[in-house]
Design an enzyme around this catalytic site. Structure first.
Site, short mmCIF file in Angstrom:
data_model
loop_
_atom_site.label_atom_id
_atom_site.label_comp_id
_atom_site.label_asym_id
_atom_site.label_seq_id
_atom_site.Cartn_x
_atom_site.Cartn_y
_atom_site.Cartn_z
CB THR A 74 -39.35 -10.82 10.86
OG1 THR A 74 -40.39 -11.28 11.73
CG2 THR A 74 -39.19 -9.45 10.46
CB ALA A 75 -42.13 -15.87 10.56
NE ARG A 76 -37.11 -20.39 8.72
CZ ARG A 76 -36.29 -19.87 9.66
NH1 ARG A 76 -36.37 -18.40 9.72
NH2 ARG A 76 -35.45 -20.33 10.31
CG LEU A 109 -48.15 -12.80 22.32
CD1 LEU A 109 -48.07 -11.60 21.61
CD2 LEU A 109 -49.41 -12.71 23.56
N GLY A 110 -45.49 -15.81 20.69
CA GLY A 110 -44.33 -16.75 21.63
C GLY A 110 -43.23 -15.69 21.99
CB ILE A 119 -39.99 -13.45 17.95
CG1 ILE A 119 -38.65 -14.35 18.28
CG2 ILE A 119 -40.00 -12.14 17.31
CD1 ILE A 119 -38.27 -14.79 16.87
CG HIS A 157 -33.34 -14.81 6.58
ND1 HIS A 157 -33.65 -16.23 6.18
CD2 HIS A 157 -33.50 -14.88 8.10
CE1 HIS A 157 -34.39 -16.83 7.22
NE2 HIS A 157 -34.24 -15.96 8.25
CD GLU A 199 -34.90 -16.69 2.85
OE1 GLU A 199 -33.89 -16.68 3.49
OE2 GLU A 199 -36.07 -16.26 3.43
#
Ligand code: DGY
Length: 328
Positions: free
Chosen positions: A241-243, A157-158, A160, A291, A272
């Site tokens: 949607t992170a890495r 919970l940063g 984003i 991405h 990727e």
């Protein structure tokens, strides 16, 4: 006036390169694709600054090749997993990022993925455009899952994760979250009715949509593995949607093949682009994007301005706007 020497690994949106070029000689990898390793190692030699993207692995070898003149690595990204920050810090080299500029764009895209996977948006579009919609309204056509009333589990919970939680409230979702090594976010709990769960297993088990918003590091590498996927509800979706490497992709493929979960919507991958024979590409219960989290004109333009400013600030002995390591 002395001009600094900069290697730019990619043509990023203007006004980045033209701003930097006012004060620096810029050697630009003009191929408009990833610099191949030997170009990167040659390009950085004796430079004062590197302007890079998340595709450029900036490790000890690159820093050695740049030599003692290097003062700043300005990354046109918010993630820093491609840079050996410890090594840069040891050498007194600044690492700068685009900070929280992309927060809202990534949160928007997270919701595009949530809607897309649970309501068959892409499948429905294909059905219409490919003339496969034969008989008009159908009581049983592409029945998806409700978003309203469902539970979103936010890992990290940063900035984003919080922006995603705000959108989730608008969709009348129940919000649960888990933050590693940190306490409850009382403000967010009060504002959004979000609830902190005590461990990741609880987050995984209770989520209808499990959405990942953490950086990639040694603690989060393959965090979502077979054991976590087996704990998810059969009706749940994984949203990343992170890495890519936060999820063990081989285990995810196994989970999707065996319907341990309902589906996955991914903007990021372990490799990727994914290899053409990656089984994910043929699956029905996935939604895959290249991405695109930060990919809006406005966000990418702001990111470009900040990447240029960060770089010039450090060269001019001022604080970068978003620094990832040294403090001056
Ligand atoms: C980042 O900046 O880290 C995103 O993944 C791409 O914009």
């Amino acid at each position: 006036m002395k001009k600094w020497n900069v290697y730019a690994t990619r043509r990023i949106p203007e006004p980045a390169i033209s701003t930097i070029a006012k004060e620096c000689n810029v050697l630009l990898n003009n191929n408009d694709r990833l610099s191949i390793r030997s170009d990167l190692l040659d390009g950085v030699r004796n430079k004062d600054a590197i302007l890079c993207t998340l595709l450029d692995k900036i490790d000890k070898e690159v820093l050695d090749s740049a030599g003692p003149s290097l003062k700043v690595i300005s990354s046109y990204s918010t993630g820093t997993d491609h840079i050996d920050i410890d090594e840069a810090t040891k050498r007194g080299i600044y690492v700068t990022t685009t900070g929280d500029i992309l927060t809202e764009a990534v949160a928007d895209l997270t919701f595009a993925l949530i809607l897309g996977i649970s309501r068959y948006i892409v499948r429905g579009h294909e059905m219409v455009t490919q003339n496969q919609w034969k008989y008009g309204w159908d009581p049983n056509l592409l029945l998806g899952s409700d978003i309203h009333g469902s539970t979103i589990g936010i890992f990290g919970l940063g900035k984003i994760g919080t922006a995603v939680a705000k959108r989730a409230k608008g969709f009348d979702m129940k919000i649960i979250y888990y933050k590693r090594n940190s306490k409850k976010n009382i403000q967010i709990e009060n504002e959004l009715g979000a609830k902190n769960v005590s461990n990741i297993d609880e987050l995984v088990e209770k989520s209808d949509f499990l959405s990942l918003h953490c950086p990639l590091n040694s603690e989060t590498y393959h965090l979502i593995d077979r054991s976590k996927l087996k704990r998810m509800k059969k009706s749940a979706y994984l949203i990343n949607t992170a890495r890519g490497p936060v999820v063990n992709e081989e285990h995810l493929i196994e989970a999707l093949e065996n319907q341990w979960i309902a589906g996955a919507a991914l903007d990021v991958f372990e490799k990727e682009p994914p290899l053409p024979n990656n089984p994910l590409l043929k699956m029905k219960n996935v939604l895959l994007l290249p991405h695109l989290g930060s990919a809006t004109f406005s966000t990418r333009t702001k990111m470009a301005k900040v990447a240029a400013e960060n770089l010039l600030n450090v060269l001019n002995e001022k604080n970068p706007i978003y620094g990832a390591n040294l403090k001056s």
